[in-house]
Design an enzyme around this catalytic site. Structure first.
Site, mmCIF file in Angstrom:
data_model
loop_
_atom_site.group_PDB
_atom_site.id
_atom_site.type_symbol
_atom_site.label_atom_id
_atom_site.label_comp_id
_atom_site.label_asym_id
_atom_site.label_seq_id
_atom_site.Cartn_x
_atom_site.Cartn_y
_atom_site.Cartn_z
ATOM 1 N N TRP A 71 -3.527 -18.208 -1.465
ATOM 2 C CA TRP A 71 -2.149 -18.627 -1.201
ATOM 3 C C TRP A 71 -2.037 -19.269 0.176
ATOM 4 O O TRP A 71 -1.355 -20.267 0.351
ATOM 5 C CB TRP A 71 -1.172 -17.460 -1.347
ATOM 6 C CG TRP A 71 -1.171 -16.895 -2.730
ATOM 7 C CD1 TRP A 71 -1.490 -15.615 -3.105
ATOM 8 C CD2 TRP A 71 -0.851 -17.587 -3.959
ATOM 9 N NE1 TRP A 71 -1.393 -15.483 -4.469
ATOM 10 C CE2 TRP A 71 -0.999 -16.672 -5.011
ATOM 11 C CE3 TRP A 71 -0.470 -18.892 -4.251
ATOM 12 C CZ2 TRP A 71 -0.773 -17.022 -6.345
ATOM 13 C CZ3 TRP A 71 -0.243 -19.241 -5.581
ATOM 14 C CH2 TRP A 71 -0.393 -18.313 -6.607
ATOM 15 N N ASP A 127 4.617 -15.782 4.621
ATOM 16 C CA ASP A 127 4.733 -15.650 3.169
ATOM 17 C C ASP A 127 4.604 -14.157 2.877
ATOM 18 O O ASP A 127 3.525 -13.584 3.008
ATOM 19 C CB ASP A 127 3.604 -16.444 2.499
ATOM 20 C CG ASP A 127 3.561 -16.237 0.982
ATOM 21 O OD1 ASP A 127 4.391 -15.481 0.446
ATOM 22 O OD2 ASP A 127 2.682 -16.856 0.332
ATOM 23 N N LYS A 183 7.101 -10.146 -7.455
ATOM 24 C CA LYS A 183 6.170 -9.078 -7.101
ATOM 25 C C LYS A 183 6.911 -7.790 -6.750
ATOM 26 O O LYS A 183 6.507 -6.722 -7.129
ATOM 27 C CB LYS A 183 5.283 -9.479 -5.917
ATOM 28 C CG LYS A 183 4.693 -10.886 -5.991
ATOM 29 C CD LYS A 183 3.500 -11.008 -6.907
ATOM 30 C CE LYS A 183 3.049 -12.412 -7.265
ATOM 31 N NZ LYS A 183 2.932 -13.401 -6.228
HETATM 32 C C1 LIG Z 1 2.382 -14.887 -6.132
HETATM 33 C C2 LIG Z 1 2.266 -15.434 -4.777
HETATM 34 C C3 LIG Z 1 2.572 -16.772 -4.476
HETATM 35 C C4 LIG Z 1 2.969 -17.772 -5.513
HETATM 36 O O1 LIG Z 1 4.212 -17.567 -5.981
HETATM 37 P P1 LIG Z 1 4.890 -18.556 -7.039
HETATM 38 O O2 LIG Z 1 6.252 -17.974 -7.135
HETATM 39 O O3 LIG Z 1 4.095 -18.467 -8.290
HETATM 40 O O4 LIG Z 1 4.871 -19.923 -6.467
HETATM 41 C C5 LIG Z 1 2.477 -17.170 -3.150
HETATM 42 N N1 LIG Z 1 2.108 -16.324 -2.186
HETATM 43 C C6 LIG Z 1 1.788 -15.043 -2.440
HETATM 44 C C7 LIG Z 1 1.379 -14.134 -1.327
HETATM 45 C C8 LIG Z 1 1.852 -14.560 -3.748
HETATM 46 O O5 LIG Z 1 1.539 -13.279 -4.010
#
Ligand SMILES: *Cc1c(COP(=O)(O)O)cnc(C)c1O
Length: 379
Positions: free
Chosen positions: A123, A190, A214
């Site tokens: 990511w 993030d 999540k």
């Molecule tokens: C799942 C995830 C993403 C991607 O998320 P999307 O909503 O599918 O774009 C980005 N960063 C982290 C840390 C993630 O766990």
């Protein structure tokens, strides 16, 4: 032409399927995302799909500008502020596009010349790729050389960087930074897979973003906590929808927001509050992770994949020890027969990954541990 018998058979099969589902074995949902949500969230969301806030209409068919939904949107944003102790000067906005869209929104809105990124996994590297479209990117450190099994330390962030970006929890690799780094430059994170799992010192950050699927809601909504005065430092024109300020100025209602995921998010947030808030979540999450890591370290069949000090409490990655490698498929089958769901590791790590998000009950972690012990006993 369908015979009466065929019709009857189809009907009976349907009843049997429904029945099996109802009496079916308890499932323990360790999926990495979309992932487990609290029962409170699921039940209230289901109820609102039938009848939303006493309107006699489904939440799927009401105006987002109606007073009932505006109240949901406002309450959810206010609860995020309350639970995370968001100081004045910050706003919470909901957007579509996933965390992946934030990978471009962050540099679009904040990168003038140069930004610094920490490369801790898939990511993070996707975020880096997008930032490069907007200016110079300084990757201050990377753990790619060791398949992202640790968090790099002692890196230097140039003081002339517009911001420093990091991924607090690396969902795929199972490493986590459970602290808010001190930086001389703007800080962006993030937090898709560990937001609400600890108190955060929001005042250190300029942007925090997180996809909902999540630790909050079904997929479809992404939240961002933004420091409002950090949003107007770039000269470039920004397309309306990709501009944080657009969403901030319209109380996160510039266009039709993802109504259902926001409704579910509100339920989860209420549940967090009722449970005692994010500090209580953290305590529970840490306990869940600790008993599972203890078993991984004790059990002769398994081993963890990441540096012990960087272990994530959200995503626990483990593989079979070398001498038991060929038992992997068998353990997979054994675990799924016992009701474990979603423990297959990401293809870039292999082995297993148990995601222990906030809604994960201790009983499910204990069930997985019992499964590992039983498999060890019989092999
Ligand atoms: C799942 C995830 C993403 C991607 O998320 P999307 O909503 O599918 O774009 C980005 N960063 C982290 C840390 C993630 O766990």
């Amino acid at each position: 032409m369908r015979t009466l018998a065929a019709c009857f058979e189809k009907h009976v099969t349907k009843i049997i399927i429904t029945f099996k589902k109802d009496i079916g074995m308890k499932k323990h949902n360790f999926s990495a995302g979309p992932s487990i949500l609290s029962e409170y969230t699921i039940k209230n969301t289901a109820a609102a799909v039938e009848n939303f806030a006493g309107t006699g209409l489904s939440i799927l068919e009401v105006s987002h500008r109606g007073k009932e939904f505006v109240a949901v949107n406002d309450e959810a944003r206010a609860l995020i502020k309350e639970l995370l102790d968001v100081p004045a000067g910050y706003e919470v906005v909901f957007m579509g596009g996933g965390a992946s869209m934030q990978f471009c929104m962050v540099p679009y809105n904040l990168l003038n010349k140069k930004a610094s990124y920490l490369d801790t996994g898939t990511w993070a590297s996707k975020a880096i790729k997008e930032a490069k479209l907007f200016g110079e990117v300084d990757v201050v450190a990377s753990s790619k050389d060791a398949n992202y099994t640790y968090i790099p330390k002692n890196y230097k962030v140039a003081e002339d960087s517009d911001y420093f970006h990091f991924t607090s929890n690396n969902t795929i690799y199972g490493t986590e930074m459970r602290y808010d780094p001190d930086m001389k430059v703007r800080l962006v994170a993030d937090m898709s897979s560990d937001i609400f799992s600890r108190p955060i010192d929001i005042s250190k950050y300029d942007v925090i973003y997180a996809g909902a699927q999540k630790n909050l809601a079904p997929a479809g909504v992404t939240l961002a906590i933004v420091r409002v005065d950090a949003l107007e430092h770039v000269d470039r024109p920004i397309p309306t929808m990709l501009k944080y300020k657009t969403h901030v100025d319209k109380d996160s209602m510039f266009n039709t927001p993802p109504v259902l995921p926001i409704y579910s998010a509100l339920q989860t947030l209420k549940w967090y509050k009722e449970q005692g808030g994010v500090a209580v979540m953290e305590k529970k999450d840490k306990e869940n992770a600790a008993i599972l890591y203890d078993e991984i370290d004790r059990n002769k069949l398994f081993k963890g994949t990441v540096a012990v000090e960087d272990r994530s409490i959200m995503n626990v990655c483990f593989i079979m020890n070398d001498e038991y490698k060929d038992l992997e498929d068998e353990f997979s089958k054994f675990a799924s027969a016992a009701g474990m769901v979603g423990i297959k590791g990401h293809r870039s790590v292999g082995g297993f990954r148990a995601s222990l998000y906030n809604a994960m009950p201790k009983s499910s972690v204990e069930a997985l541990i019992a499964c590992m012990k039983e498999f060890e006993r019989t092999h």
